[in-house]
Write a protein that holds these residues in place. Structure first.
Motif, PDB file in Angstrom:
ATOM      1  N   PRO A 137      49.722 -30.089  77.838  1.00 42.16           N
ATOM      2  CA  PRO A 137      49.016 -29.627  76.627  1.00 42.16           C
ATOM      3  C   PRO A 137      48.301 -30.765  75.923  1.00 42.16           C
ATOM      4  O   PRO A 137      48.609 -31.110  74.793  1.00 42.16           O
ATOM      5  CB  PRO A 137      50.146 -29.051  75.762  1.00 42.16           C
ATOM      6  N   ARG A 182      35.711 -31.016  79.927  1.00 43.16           N
ATOM      7  CA  ARG A 182      36.366 -29.776  79.566  1.00 43.16           C
ATOM      8  C   ARG A 182      35.888 -28.613  80.432  1.00 43.16           C
ATOM      9  O   ARG A 182      36.683 -27.812  80.918  1.00 43.16           O
ATOM     10  CB  ARG A 182      36.076 -29.480  78.089  1.00 43.16           C
ATOM     11  N   LYS A 193      42.875 -19.559  88.240  1.00 38.71           N
ATOM     12  CA  LYS A 193      42.123 -20.539  87.456  1.00 38.71           C
ATOM     13  C   LYS A 193      41.603 -19.908  86.168  1.00 38.71           C
ATOM     14  O   LYS A 193      41.566 -20.565  85.128  1.00 38.71           O
ATOM     15  CB  LYS A 193      40.966 -21.094  88.279  1.00 38.71           C
ATOM     16  N   GLY A 204      42.527 -21.000  82.281  1.00 41.42           N
ATOM     17  CA  GLY A 204      41.424 -21.515  81.481  1.00 41.42           C
ATOM     18  C   GLY A 204      40.641 -22.604  82.168  1.00 41.42           C
ATOM     19  O   GLY A 204      39.987 -23.406  81.518  1.00 41.42           O
ATOM     20  N   LEU A 205      40.710 -22.645  83.483  1.00 40.70           N
ATOM     21  CA  LEU A 205      40.015 -23.698  84.205  1.00 40.70           C
ATOM     22  C   LEU A 205      38.648 -23.257  84.702  1.00 40.70           C
ATOM     23  O   LEU A 205      37.899 -24.053  85.243  1.00 40.70           O
ATOM     24  CB  LEU A 205      40.850 -24.173  85.401  1.00 40.70           C
ATOM     25  N   THR A 206      38.344 -21.991  84.547  1.00 30.31           N
ATOM     26  CA  THR A 206      37.035 -21.540  85.017  1.00 30.31           C
ATOM     27  C   THR A 206      36.488 -20.468  84.069  1.00 30.31           C
ATOM     28  O   THR A 206      37.231 -19.747  83.414  1.00 30.31           O
ATOM     29  CB  THR A 206      37.146 -21.011  86.469  1.00 30.31           C
ATOM     30  N   ARG A 207      35.191 -20.442  83.992  1.00 28.59           N
ATOM     31  CA  ARG A 207      34.508 -19.460  83.157  1.00 28.59           C
ATOM     32  C   ARG A 207      34.561 -18.106  83.856  1.00 28.59           C
ATOM     33  O   ARG A 207      34.613 -18.044  85.075  1.00 28.59           O
ATOM     34  CB  ARG A 207      33.049 -19.886  83.035  1.00 28.59           C
ATOM     35  N   PRO A 258      42.082 -17.849  77.339  1.00 30.25           N
ATOM     36  CA  PRO A 258      42.453 -19.101  78.006  1.00 30.25           C
ATOM     37  C   PRO A 258      41.292 -20.086  78.156  1.00 30.25           C
ATOM     38  O   PRO A 258      41.519 -21.293  78.211  1.00 30.25           O
ATOM     39  CB  PRO A 258      42.960 -18.640  79.376  1.00 30.25           C
ATOM     40  N   TYR A 259      40.075 -19.597  78.218  1.00 25.51           N
ATOM     41  CA  TYR A 259      38.961 -20.523  78.422  1.00 25.51           C
ATOM     42  C   TYR A 259      38.647 -21.277  77.137  1.00 25.51           C
ATOM     43  O   TYR A 259      38.427 -22.484  77.155  1.00 25.51           O
ATOM     44  CB  TYR A 259      37.722 -19.762  78.907  1.00 25.51           C
ATOM     45  N   ARG A 260      38.652 -20.567  76.036  1.00 23.93           N
ATOM     46  CA  ARG A 260      38.303 -21.211  74.765  1.00 23.93           C
ATOM     47  C   ARG A 260      39.498 -21.958  74.170  1.00 23.93           C
ATOM     48  O   ARG A 260      39.329 -22.932  73.461  1.00 23.93           O
ATOM     49  CB  ARG A 260      37.831 -20.184  73.743  1.00 23.93           C
ATOM     50  N   GLN A 261      40.700 -21.463  74.438  1.00 27.97           N
ATOM     51  CA  GLN A 261      41.877 -22.049  73.783  1.00 27.97           C
ATOM     52  C   GLN A 261      42.846 -22.625  74.802  1.00 27.97           C
ATOM     53  O   GLN A 261      44.053 -22.491  74.679  1.00 27.97           O
ATOM     54  CB  GLN A 261      42.562 -20.984  72.926  1.00 27.97           C
ATOM     55  N   ARG A 262      42.298 -23.243  75.825  1.00 29.83           N
ATOM     56  CA  ARG A 262      43.122 -23.719  76.927  1.00 29.83           C
ATOM     57  C   ARG A 262      44.223 -24.666  76.468  1.00 29.83           C
ATOM     58  O   ARG A 262      45.373 -24.557  76.862  1.00 29.83           O
ATOM     59  CB  ARG A 262      42.250 -24.421  77.969  1.00 29.83           C
ATOM     60  N   HIS A 263      43.833 -25.579  75.614  1.00 21.59           N
ATOM     61  CA  HIS A 263      44.791 -26.609  75.247  1.00 21.59           C
ATOM     62  C   HIS A 263      45.955 -26.011  74.438  1.00 21.59           C
ATOM     63  O   HIS A 263      47.095 -26.425  74.574  1.00 21.59           O
ATOM     64  CB  HIS A 263      43.992 -27.753  74.594  1.00 21.59           C
ATOM     65  N   MET A 310      48.368 -24.161  76.904  1.00 14.87           N
ATOM     66  CA  MET A 310      49.114 -25.028  77.820  1.00 14.87           C
ATOM     67  C   MET A 310      50.446 -25.487  77.227  1.00 14.87           C
ATOM     68  O   MET A 310      51.286 -26.029  77.926  1.00 14.87           O
ATOM     69  CB  MET A 310      48.276 -26.243  78.238  1.00 14.87           C
ATOM     70  N   GLN A 311      50.660 -25.243  75.947  1.00 12.86           N
ATOM     71  CA  GLN A 311      51.993 -25.495  75.372  1.00 12.86           C
ATOM     72  C   GLN A 311      53.022 -24.571  76.018  1.00 12.86           C
ATOM     73  O   GLN A 311      54.190 -24.925  76.125  1.00 12.86           O
ATOM     74  CB  GLN A 311      51.977 -25.164  73.865  1.00 12.86           C
ATOM     75  N   PHE A 317      51.791 -25.072  85.313  1.00 14.13           N
ATOM     76  CA  PHE A 317      51.363 -24.662  86.638  1.00 14.13           C
ATOM     77  C   PHE A 317      51.493 -25.771  87.662  1.00 14.13           C
ATOM     78  O   PHE A 317      51.455 -26.942  87.340  1.00 14.13           O
ATOM     79  CB  PHE A 317      49.951 -24.067  86.627  1.00 14.13           C
ATOM     80  N   HIS A 370      54.617 -33.559  76.115  1.00 11.89           N
ATOM     81  CA  HIS A 370      54.861 -32.117  76.120  1.00 11.89           C
ATOM     82  C   HIS A 370      55.976 -31.764  75.151  1.00 11.89           C
ATOM     83  O   HIS A 370      57.118 -32.166  75.342  1.00 11.89           O
ATOM     84  CB  HIS A 370      55.231 -31.635  77.526  1.00 11.89           C
TER      85      HIS A 370
END
Lengths: 321, 285
Positions: A135, A315, B48, B52-55, B67-72, B75-76, B80, B104
């Motif tokens: 994260p 990103r 993916k 959030g790793l791909t559009r 997941p794409y816009r708020q990936r970070h 990830m909390q 994966f 983490h």
């Protein structure tokens, strides 16, 4: 330790050259000091060369016949003794500044390689997916790498430069003492001080003046599908060539030349460069002058834009297709 | 029970080909879902997108977020393992443990230490000095020590021998899965994970071919080992797949009453692998 500090620490784990290289340079200087050769080597001069504005008096140095006529070989300490006292300080300051110069060239090269590799290496070995599984935002990641290149490496270079200058001072004063010279010459506060000030000034230049270059290299590193070096170097070259061909002008190459050249003007006054003397300068005003110069400020704006682009690419780049 | 993942009309195009062709599915909390499909079916693309790793086009909601816009942020709560090769090879075991522990918020160091102490992994080793199996163990130790809500595994055991693969899934099931966490896994070795799955998601040509719980699969699909003399009758019931094996003919039926099938031979539940083959063949026609 904060998350950001850990992110920076991780860079030193991966890119060990950042601390090994200055350690090696310092080790070599130390070796030279111990063997006694570090306080300048022998100096070969033509028989009629002047030192400090006066011909070398007879009886100094060893005459030997070289291919181009008679040559004198002087010990460095001996040569320094010949320099008129009022010019010795300047000469020593130049030597100390040269130590810093070497250290900055070494760590500057490492910073260059590091910046190009920073956002590319983990894509090459696919570990980027591991880092992205944590994260951590890409903004933090890119900024940490930028701070390593633009802050940590220059600070380390300045610290290593000062350490190197102290090694030279120690070795030099021992050598001077052994040859009956004045050992305290090496430790004159204004001389040691100007060497340290030169190192700090160089670090400030690296951090601020070269910030856009660092950011540009990081962008190339984040962007390049392969060979970030070529992606970084070819576009500016191509651009300046295109400009030359299309318009006959050379603004791009002038711009690049201006940006890549270090603004060391504060260190050396023009007329002093020739005689090899360091201009005594006030570090605080030198830094202030650099920081408020339009070139630096515009560069920082450019660096921010380039960093934003690098973060965006990091990103949103599709990593695994 | 709330849905951890909700996808509606999820589409991903690469040029003119559609890796994902408007798929919709929902994964509730506490499931172990096998995402299964042939190569190029869109499995990895779907994972993916979830990570959030791909559009993508369409709507996708993971833990209530995009997941794409708020990936970070997601990830909390999401972990994966993409495949065994992704741990950086230069890092030392102790370094990677320290780093994950420091970055983490949900990492439980004692869990990781405990797991690592059961392996032969030395703390001072670099990842590149470890065997493939050890790298997987290390990665698993890191991931299992994270108290995440969703664990995504993309071919996690690729390149491992059968003992390692078995151990991997056993550890996952015994030491990690607690009935509340959710695991989404893709693999080609379907037969090795079938006993741990609670749900199946078959995907082919970017479309969902089957979306069912294992319990429903057992109710809906039947495998019949046909008695040789009843083969014609069985064929008349319209099996979705027929295969020959060890002197017997096996047929797979969908929604066919068991008592009817029982007269024609031995009825059982098809293995996931057999069902997969059957449905993929059907999908091709």
């Amino acid at each position: 330790m904060s998350r950001f500090a850990w992110l920076m620490r991780r860079e030193f784990w991966e890119h060990r050259a950042i601390w090994i290289a200055p350690a090696v340079v310092l080790g070599l200087l130390l070796l030279g000091a111990v063997t006694g050769n570090v306080f300048m080597g022998e100096i070969r001069i033509d028989a009629d060369t002047e030192i400090g504005g006066a011909p070398v008096p007879a009886g100094h140095g060893q005459e030997s016949a070289g291919a181009e006529g008679s040559v004198r070989v002087l010990g460095a300490g001996e040569a320094l003794e010949l320099v008129p006292p009022e010019k010795r300080e300047g000469l020593l300051a130049v030597i100390y500044a040269a130590v810093a110069g070497v250290m900055f060239v070494v760590l500057g090269s490492i910073g260059f390689v590091y910046s190009l590799d920073a956002l590319y290496a983990d894509r090459r070995d696919r570990s980027v997916l591991f880092w992205k599984s944590l994260p951590l935002s890409d903004t933090e990641t890119v900024l940490a790498k930028f701070c390593v290149a633009a802050v940590a490496i220059p600070v380390l270079a300045a610290a290593a430069s000062i350490a190197g200058q102290l090694i030279i001072a120690t070795g030099g004063s021992v050598k001077l003492a052994l040859t009956g010279g004045d050992a305290s010459l090496m430790w004159l506060p204004q001389v040691i001080g100007s060497g340290a000030a030169a190192a700090v000034m160089m670090a400030v230049i690296c951090a601020f003046w070269y910030a856009p270059v660092t950011a540009y290299l990081l962008l190339a590193s984040a962007w390049a599908p392969k060979s970030p070096f070529l992606w970084a170097v070819l576009p500016p070259i191509a651009l300046s060539m295109l400009e030359k061909i299309a318009f006959g002008s050379s603004h791009v190459s002038a711009f690049l030349k201006d940006r890549m050249g270090a603004p060391l003007g504060a260190l050396f006054a023009d007329d002093n460069v020739k005689s090899g003397a360091l201009q005594p300068f006030d570090l605080a005003s030198g830094i202030a002058e650099l920081l408020v110069s339009p070139g630096t400020l515009l560069g920082l704006v450019g660096a921010a834009a380039l960093l934003a682009a690098a973060i965006w690419v990091r990103r949103y780049r599709d990593e695994t297709t | 029970m709330s849905n951890l993942i909700e996808a509606r009309g999820l589409t991903k195009r690469f040029g003119s080909t559609r890796a994902l062709d408007g798929i919709s599915f929902a994964i509730p909390e506490g499931k172990i879902v096998g995402l299964i499909g042939p190569n190029g079916a869109g499995k990895t693309t779907a994972l993916k997108a979830v990570l959030g790793l791909t559009r993508f086009e369409g709507s996708l909601n993971v833990l209530g977020r995009d997941p794409y816009r708020q990936r970070h942020e997601i990830m909390q709560d999401v972990c994966f393992i993409a495949d065994v090769a992704v741990l950086p090879r230069w890092i030392r075991v102790q370094q990677v443990v320290d780093f994950v522990a420091a970055t983490h918020p949900r990492f439980r160091r004692e869990v990781c230490d405990q797991f690592l102490s059961r392996t032969d992994i030395k703390r001072t080793s670099r990842v590149r000095e470890l065997s493939k199996g050890m790298i997987t163990q290390l990665h698993l130790a890191l991931v299992m020590a994270i108290d995440a809500k969703l664990l995504v595994l993309d071919e996690p055991t690729l390149g491992l021998d059968i003992l390692m693969r078995k151990q991997f899934y056993e550890t996952l099931l015994n030491d990690y899965f607690d009935g509340q966490r959710t695991i989404l896994v893709t693999t080609h070795q379907v037969e090795e994970i079938e006993h741990i799955l609670t749900d199946l998601l078959f995907i082919n040509h970017g479309r969902i071919v089957l979306d069912s719980s294992m319990d429903d699969v057992a109710l809906r699909y039947a495998q019949l080992a046909v008695r040789p003399d009843r083969a014609e009758e069985a064929r008349a019931l319209g099996p979705i797949a027929v295969r020959q094996g060890l002197g017997r003919t096996y047929m797979i039926f969908a929604d066919t009453p068991r008592d009817e099938l029982g007269k024609l031979g031995d009825v059982g539940v098809p293995s996931v692998a057999d069902l997969f083959v059957a449905l993929m063949q059907g999908d091709r026609k």
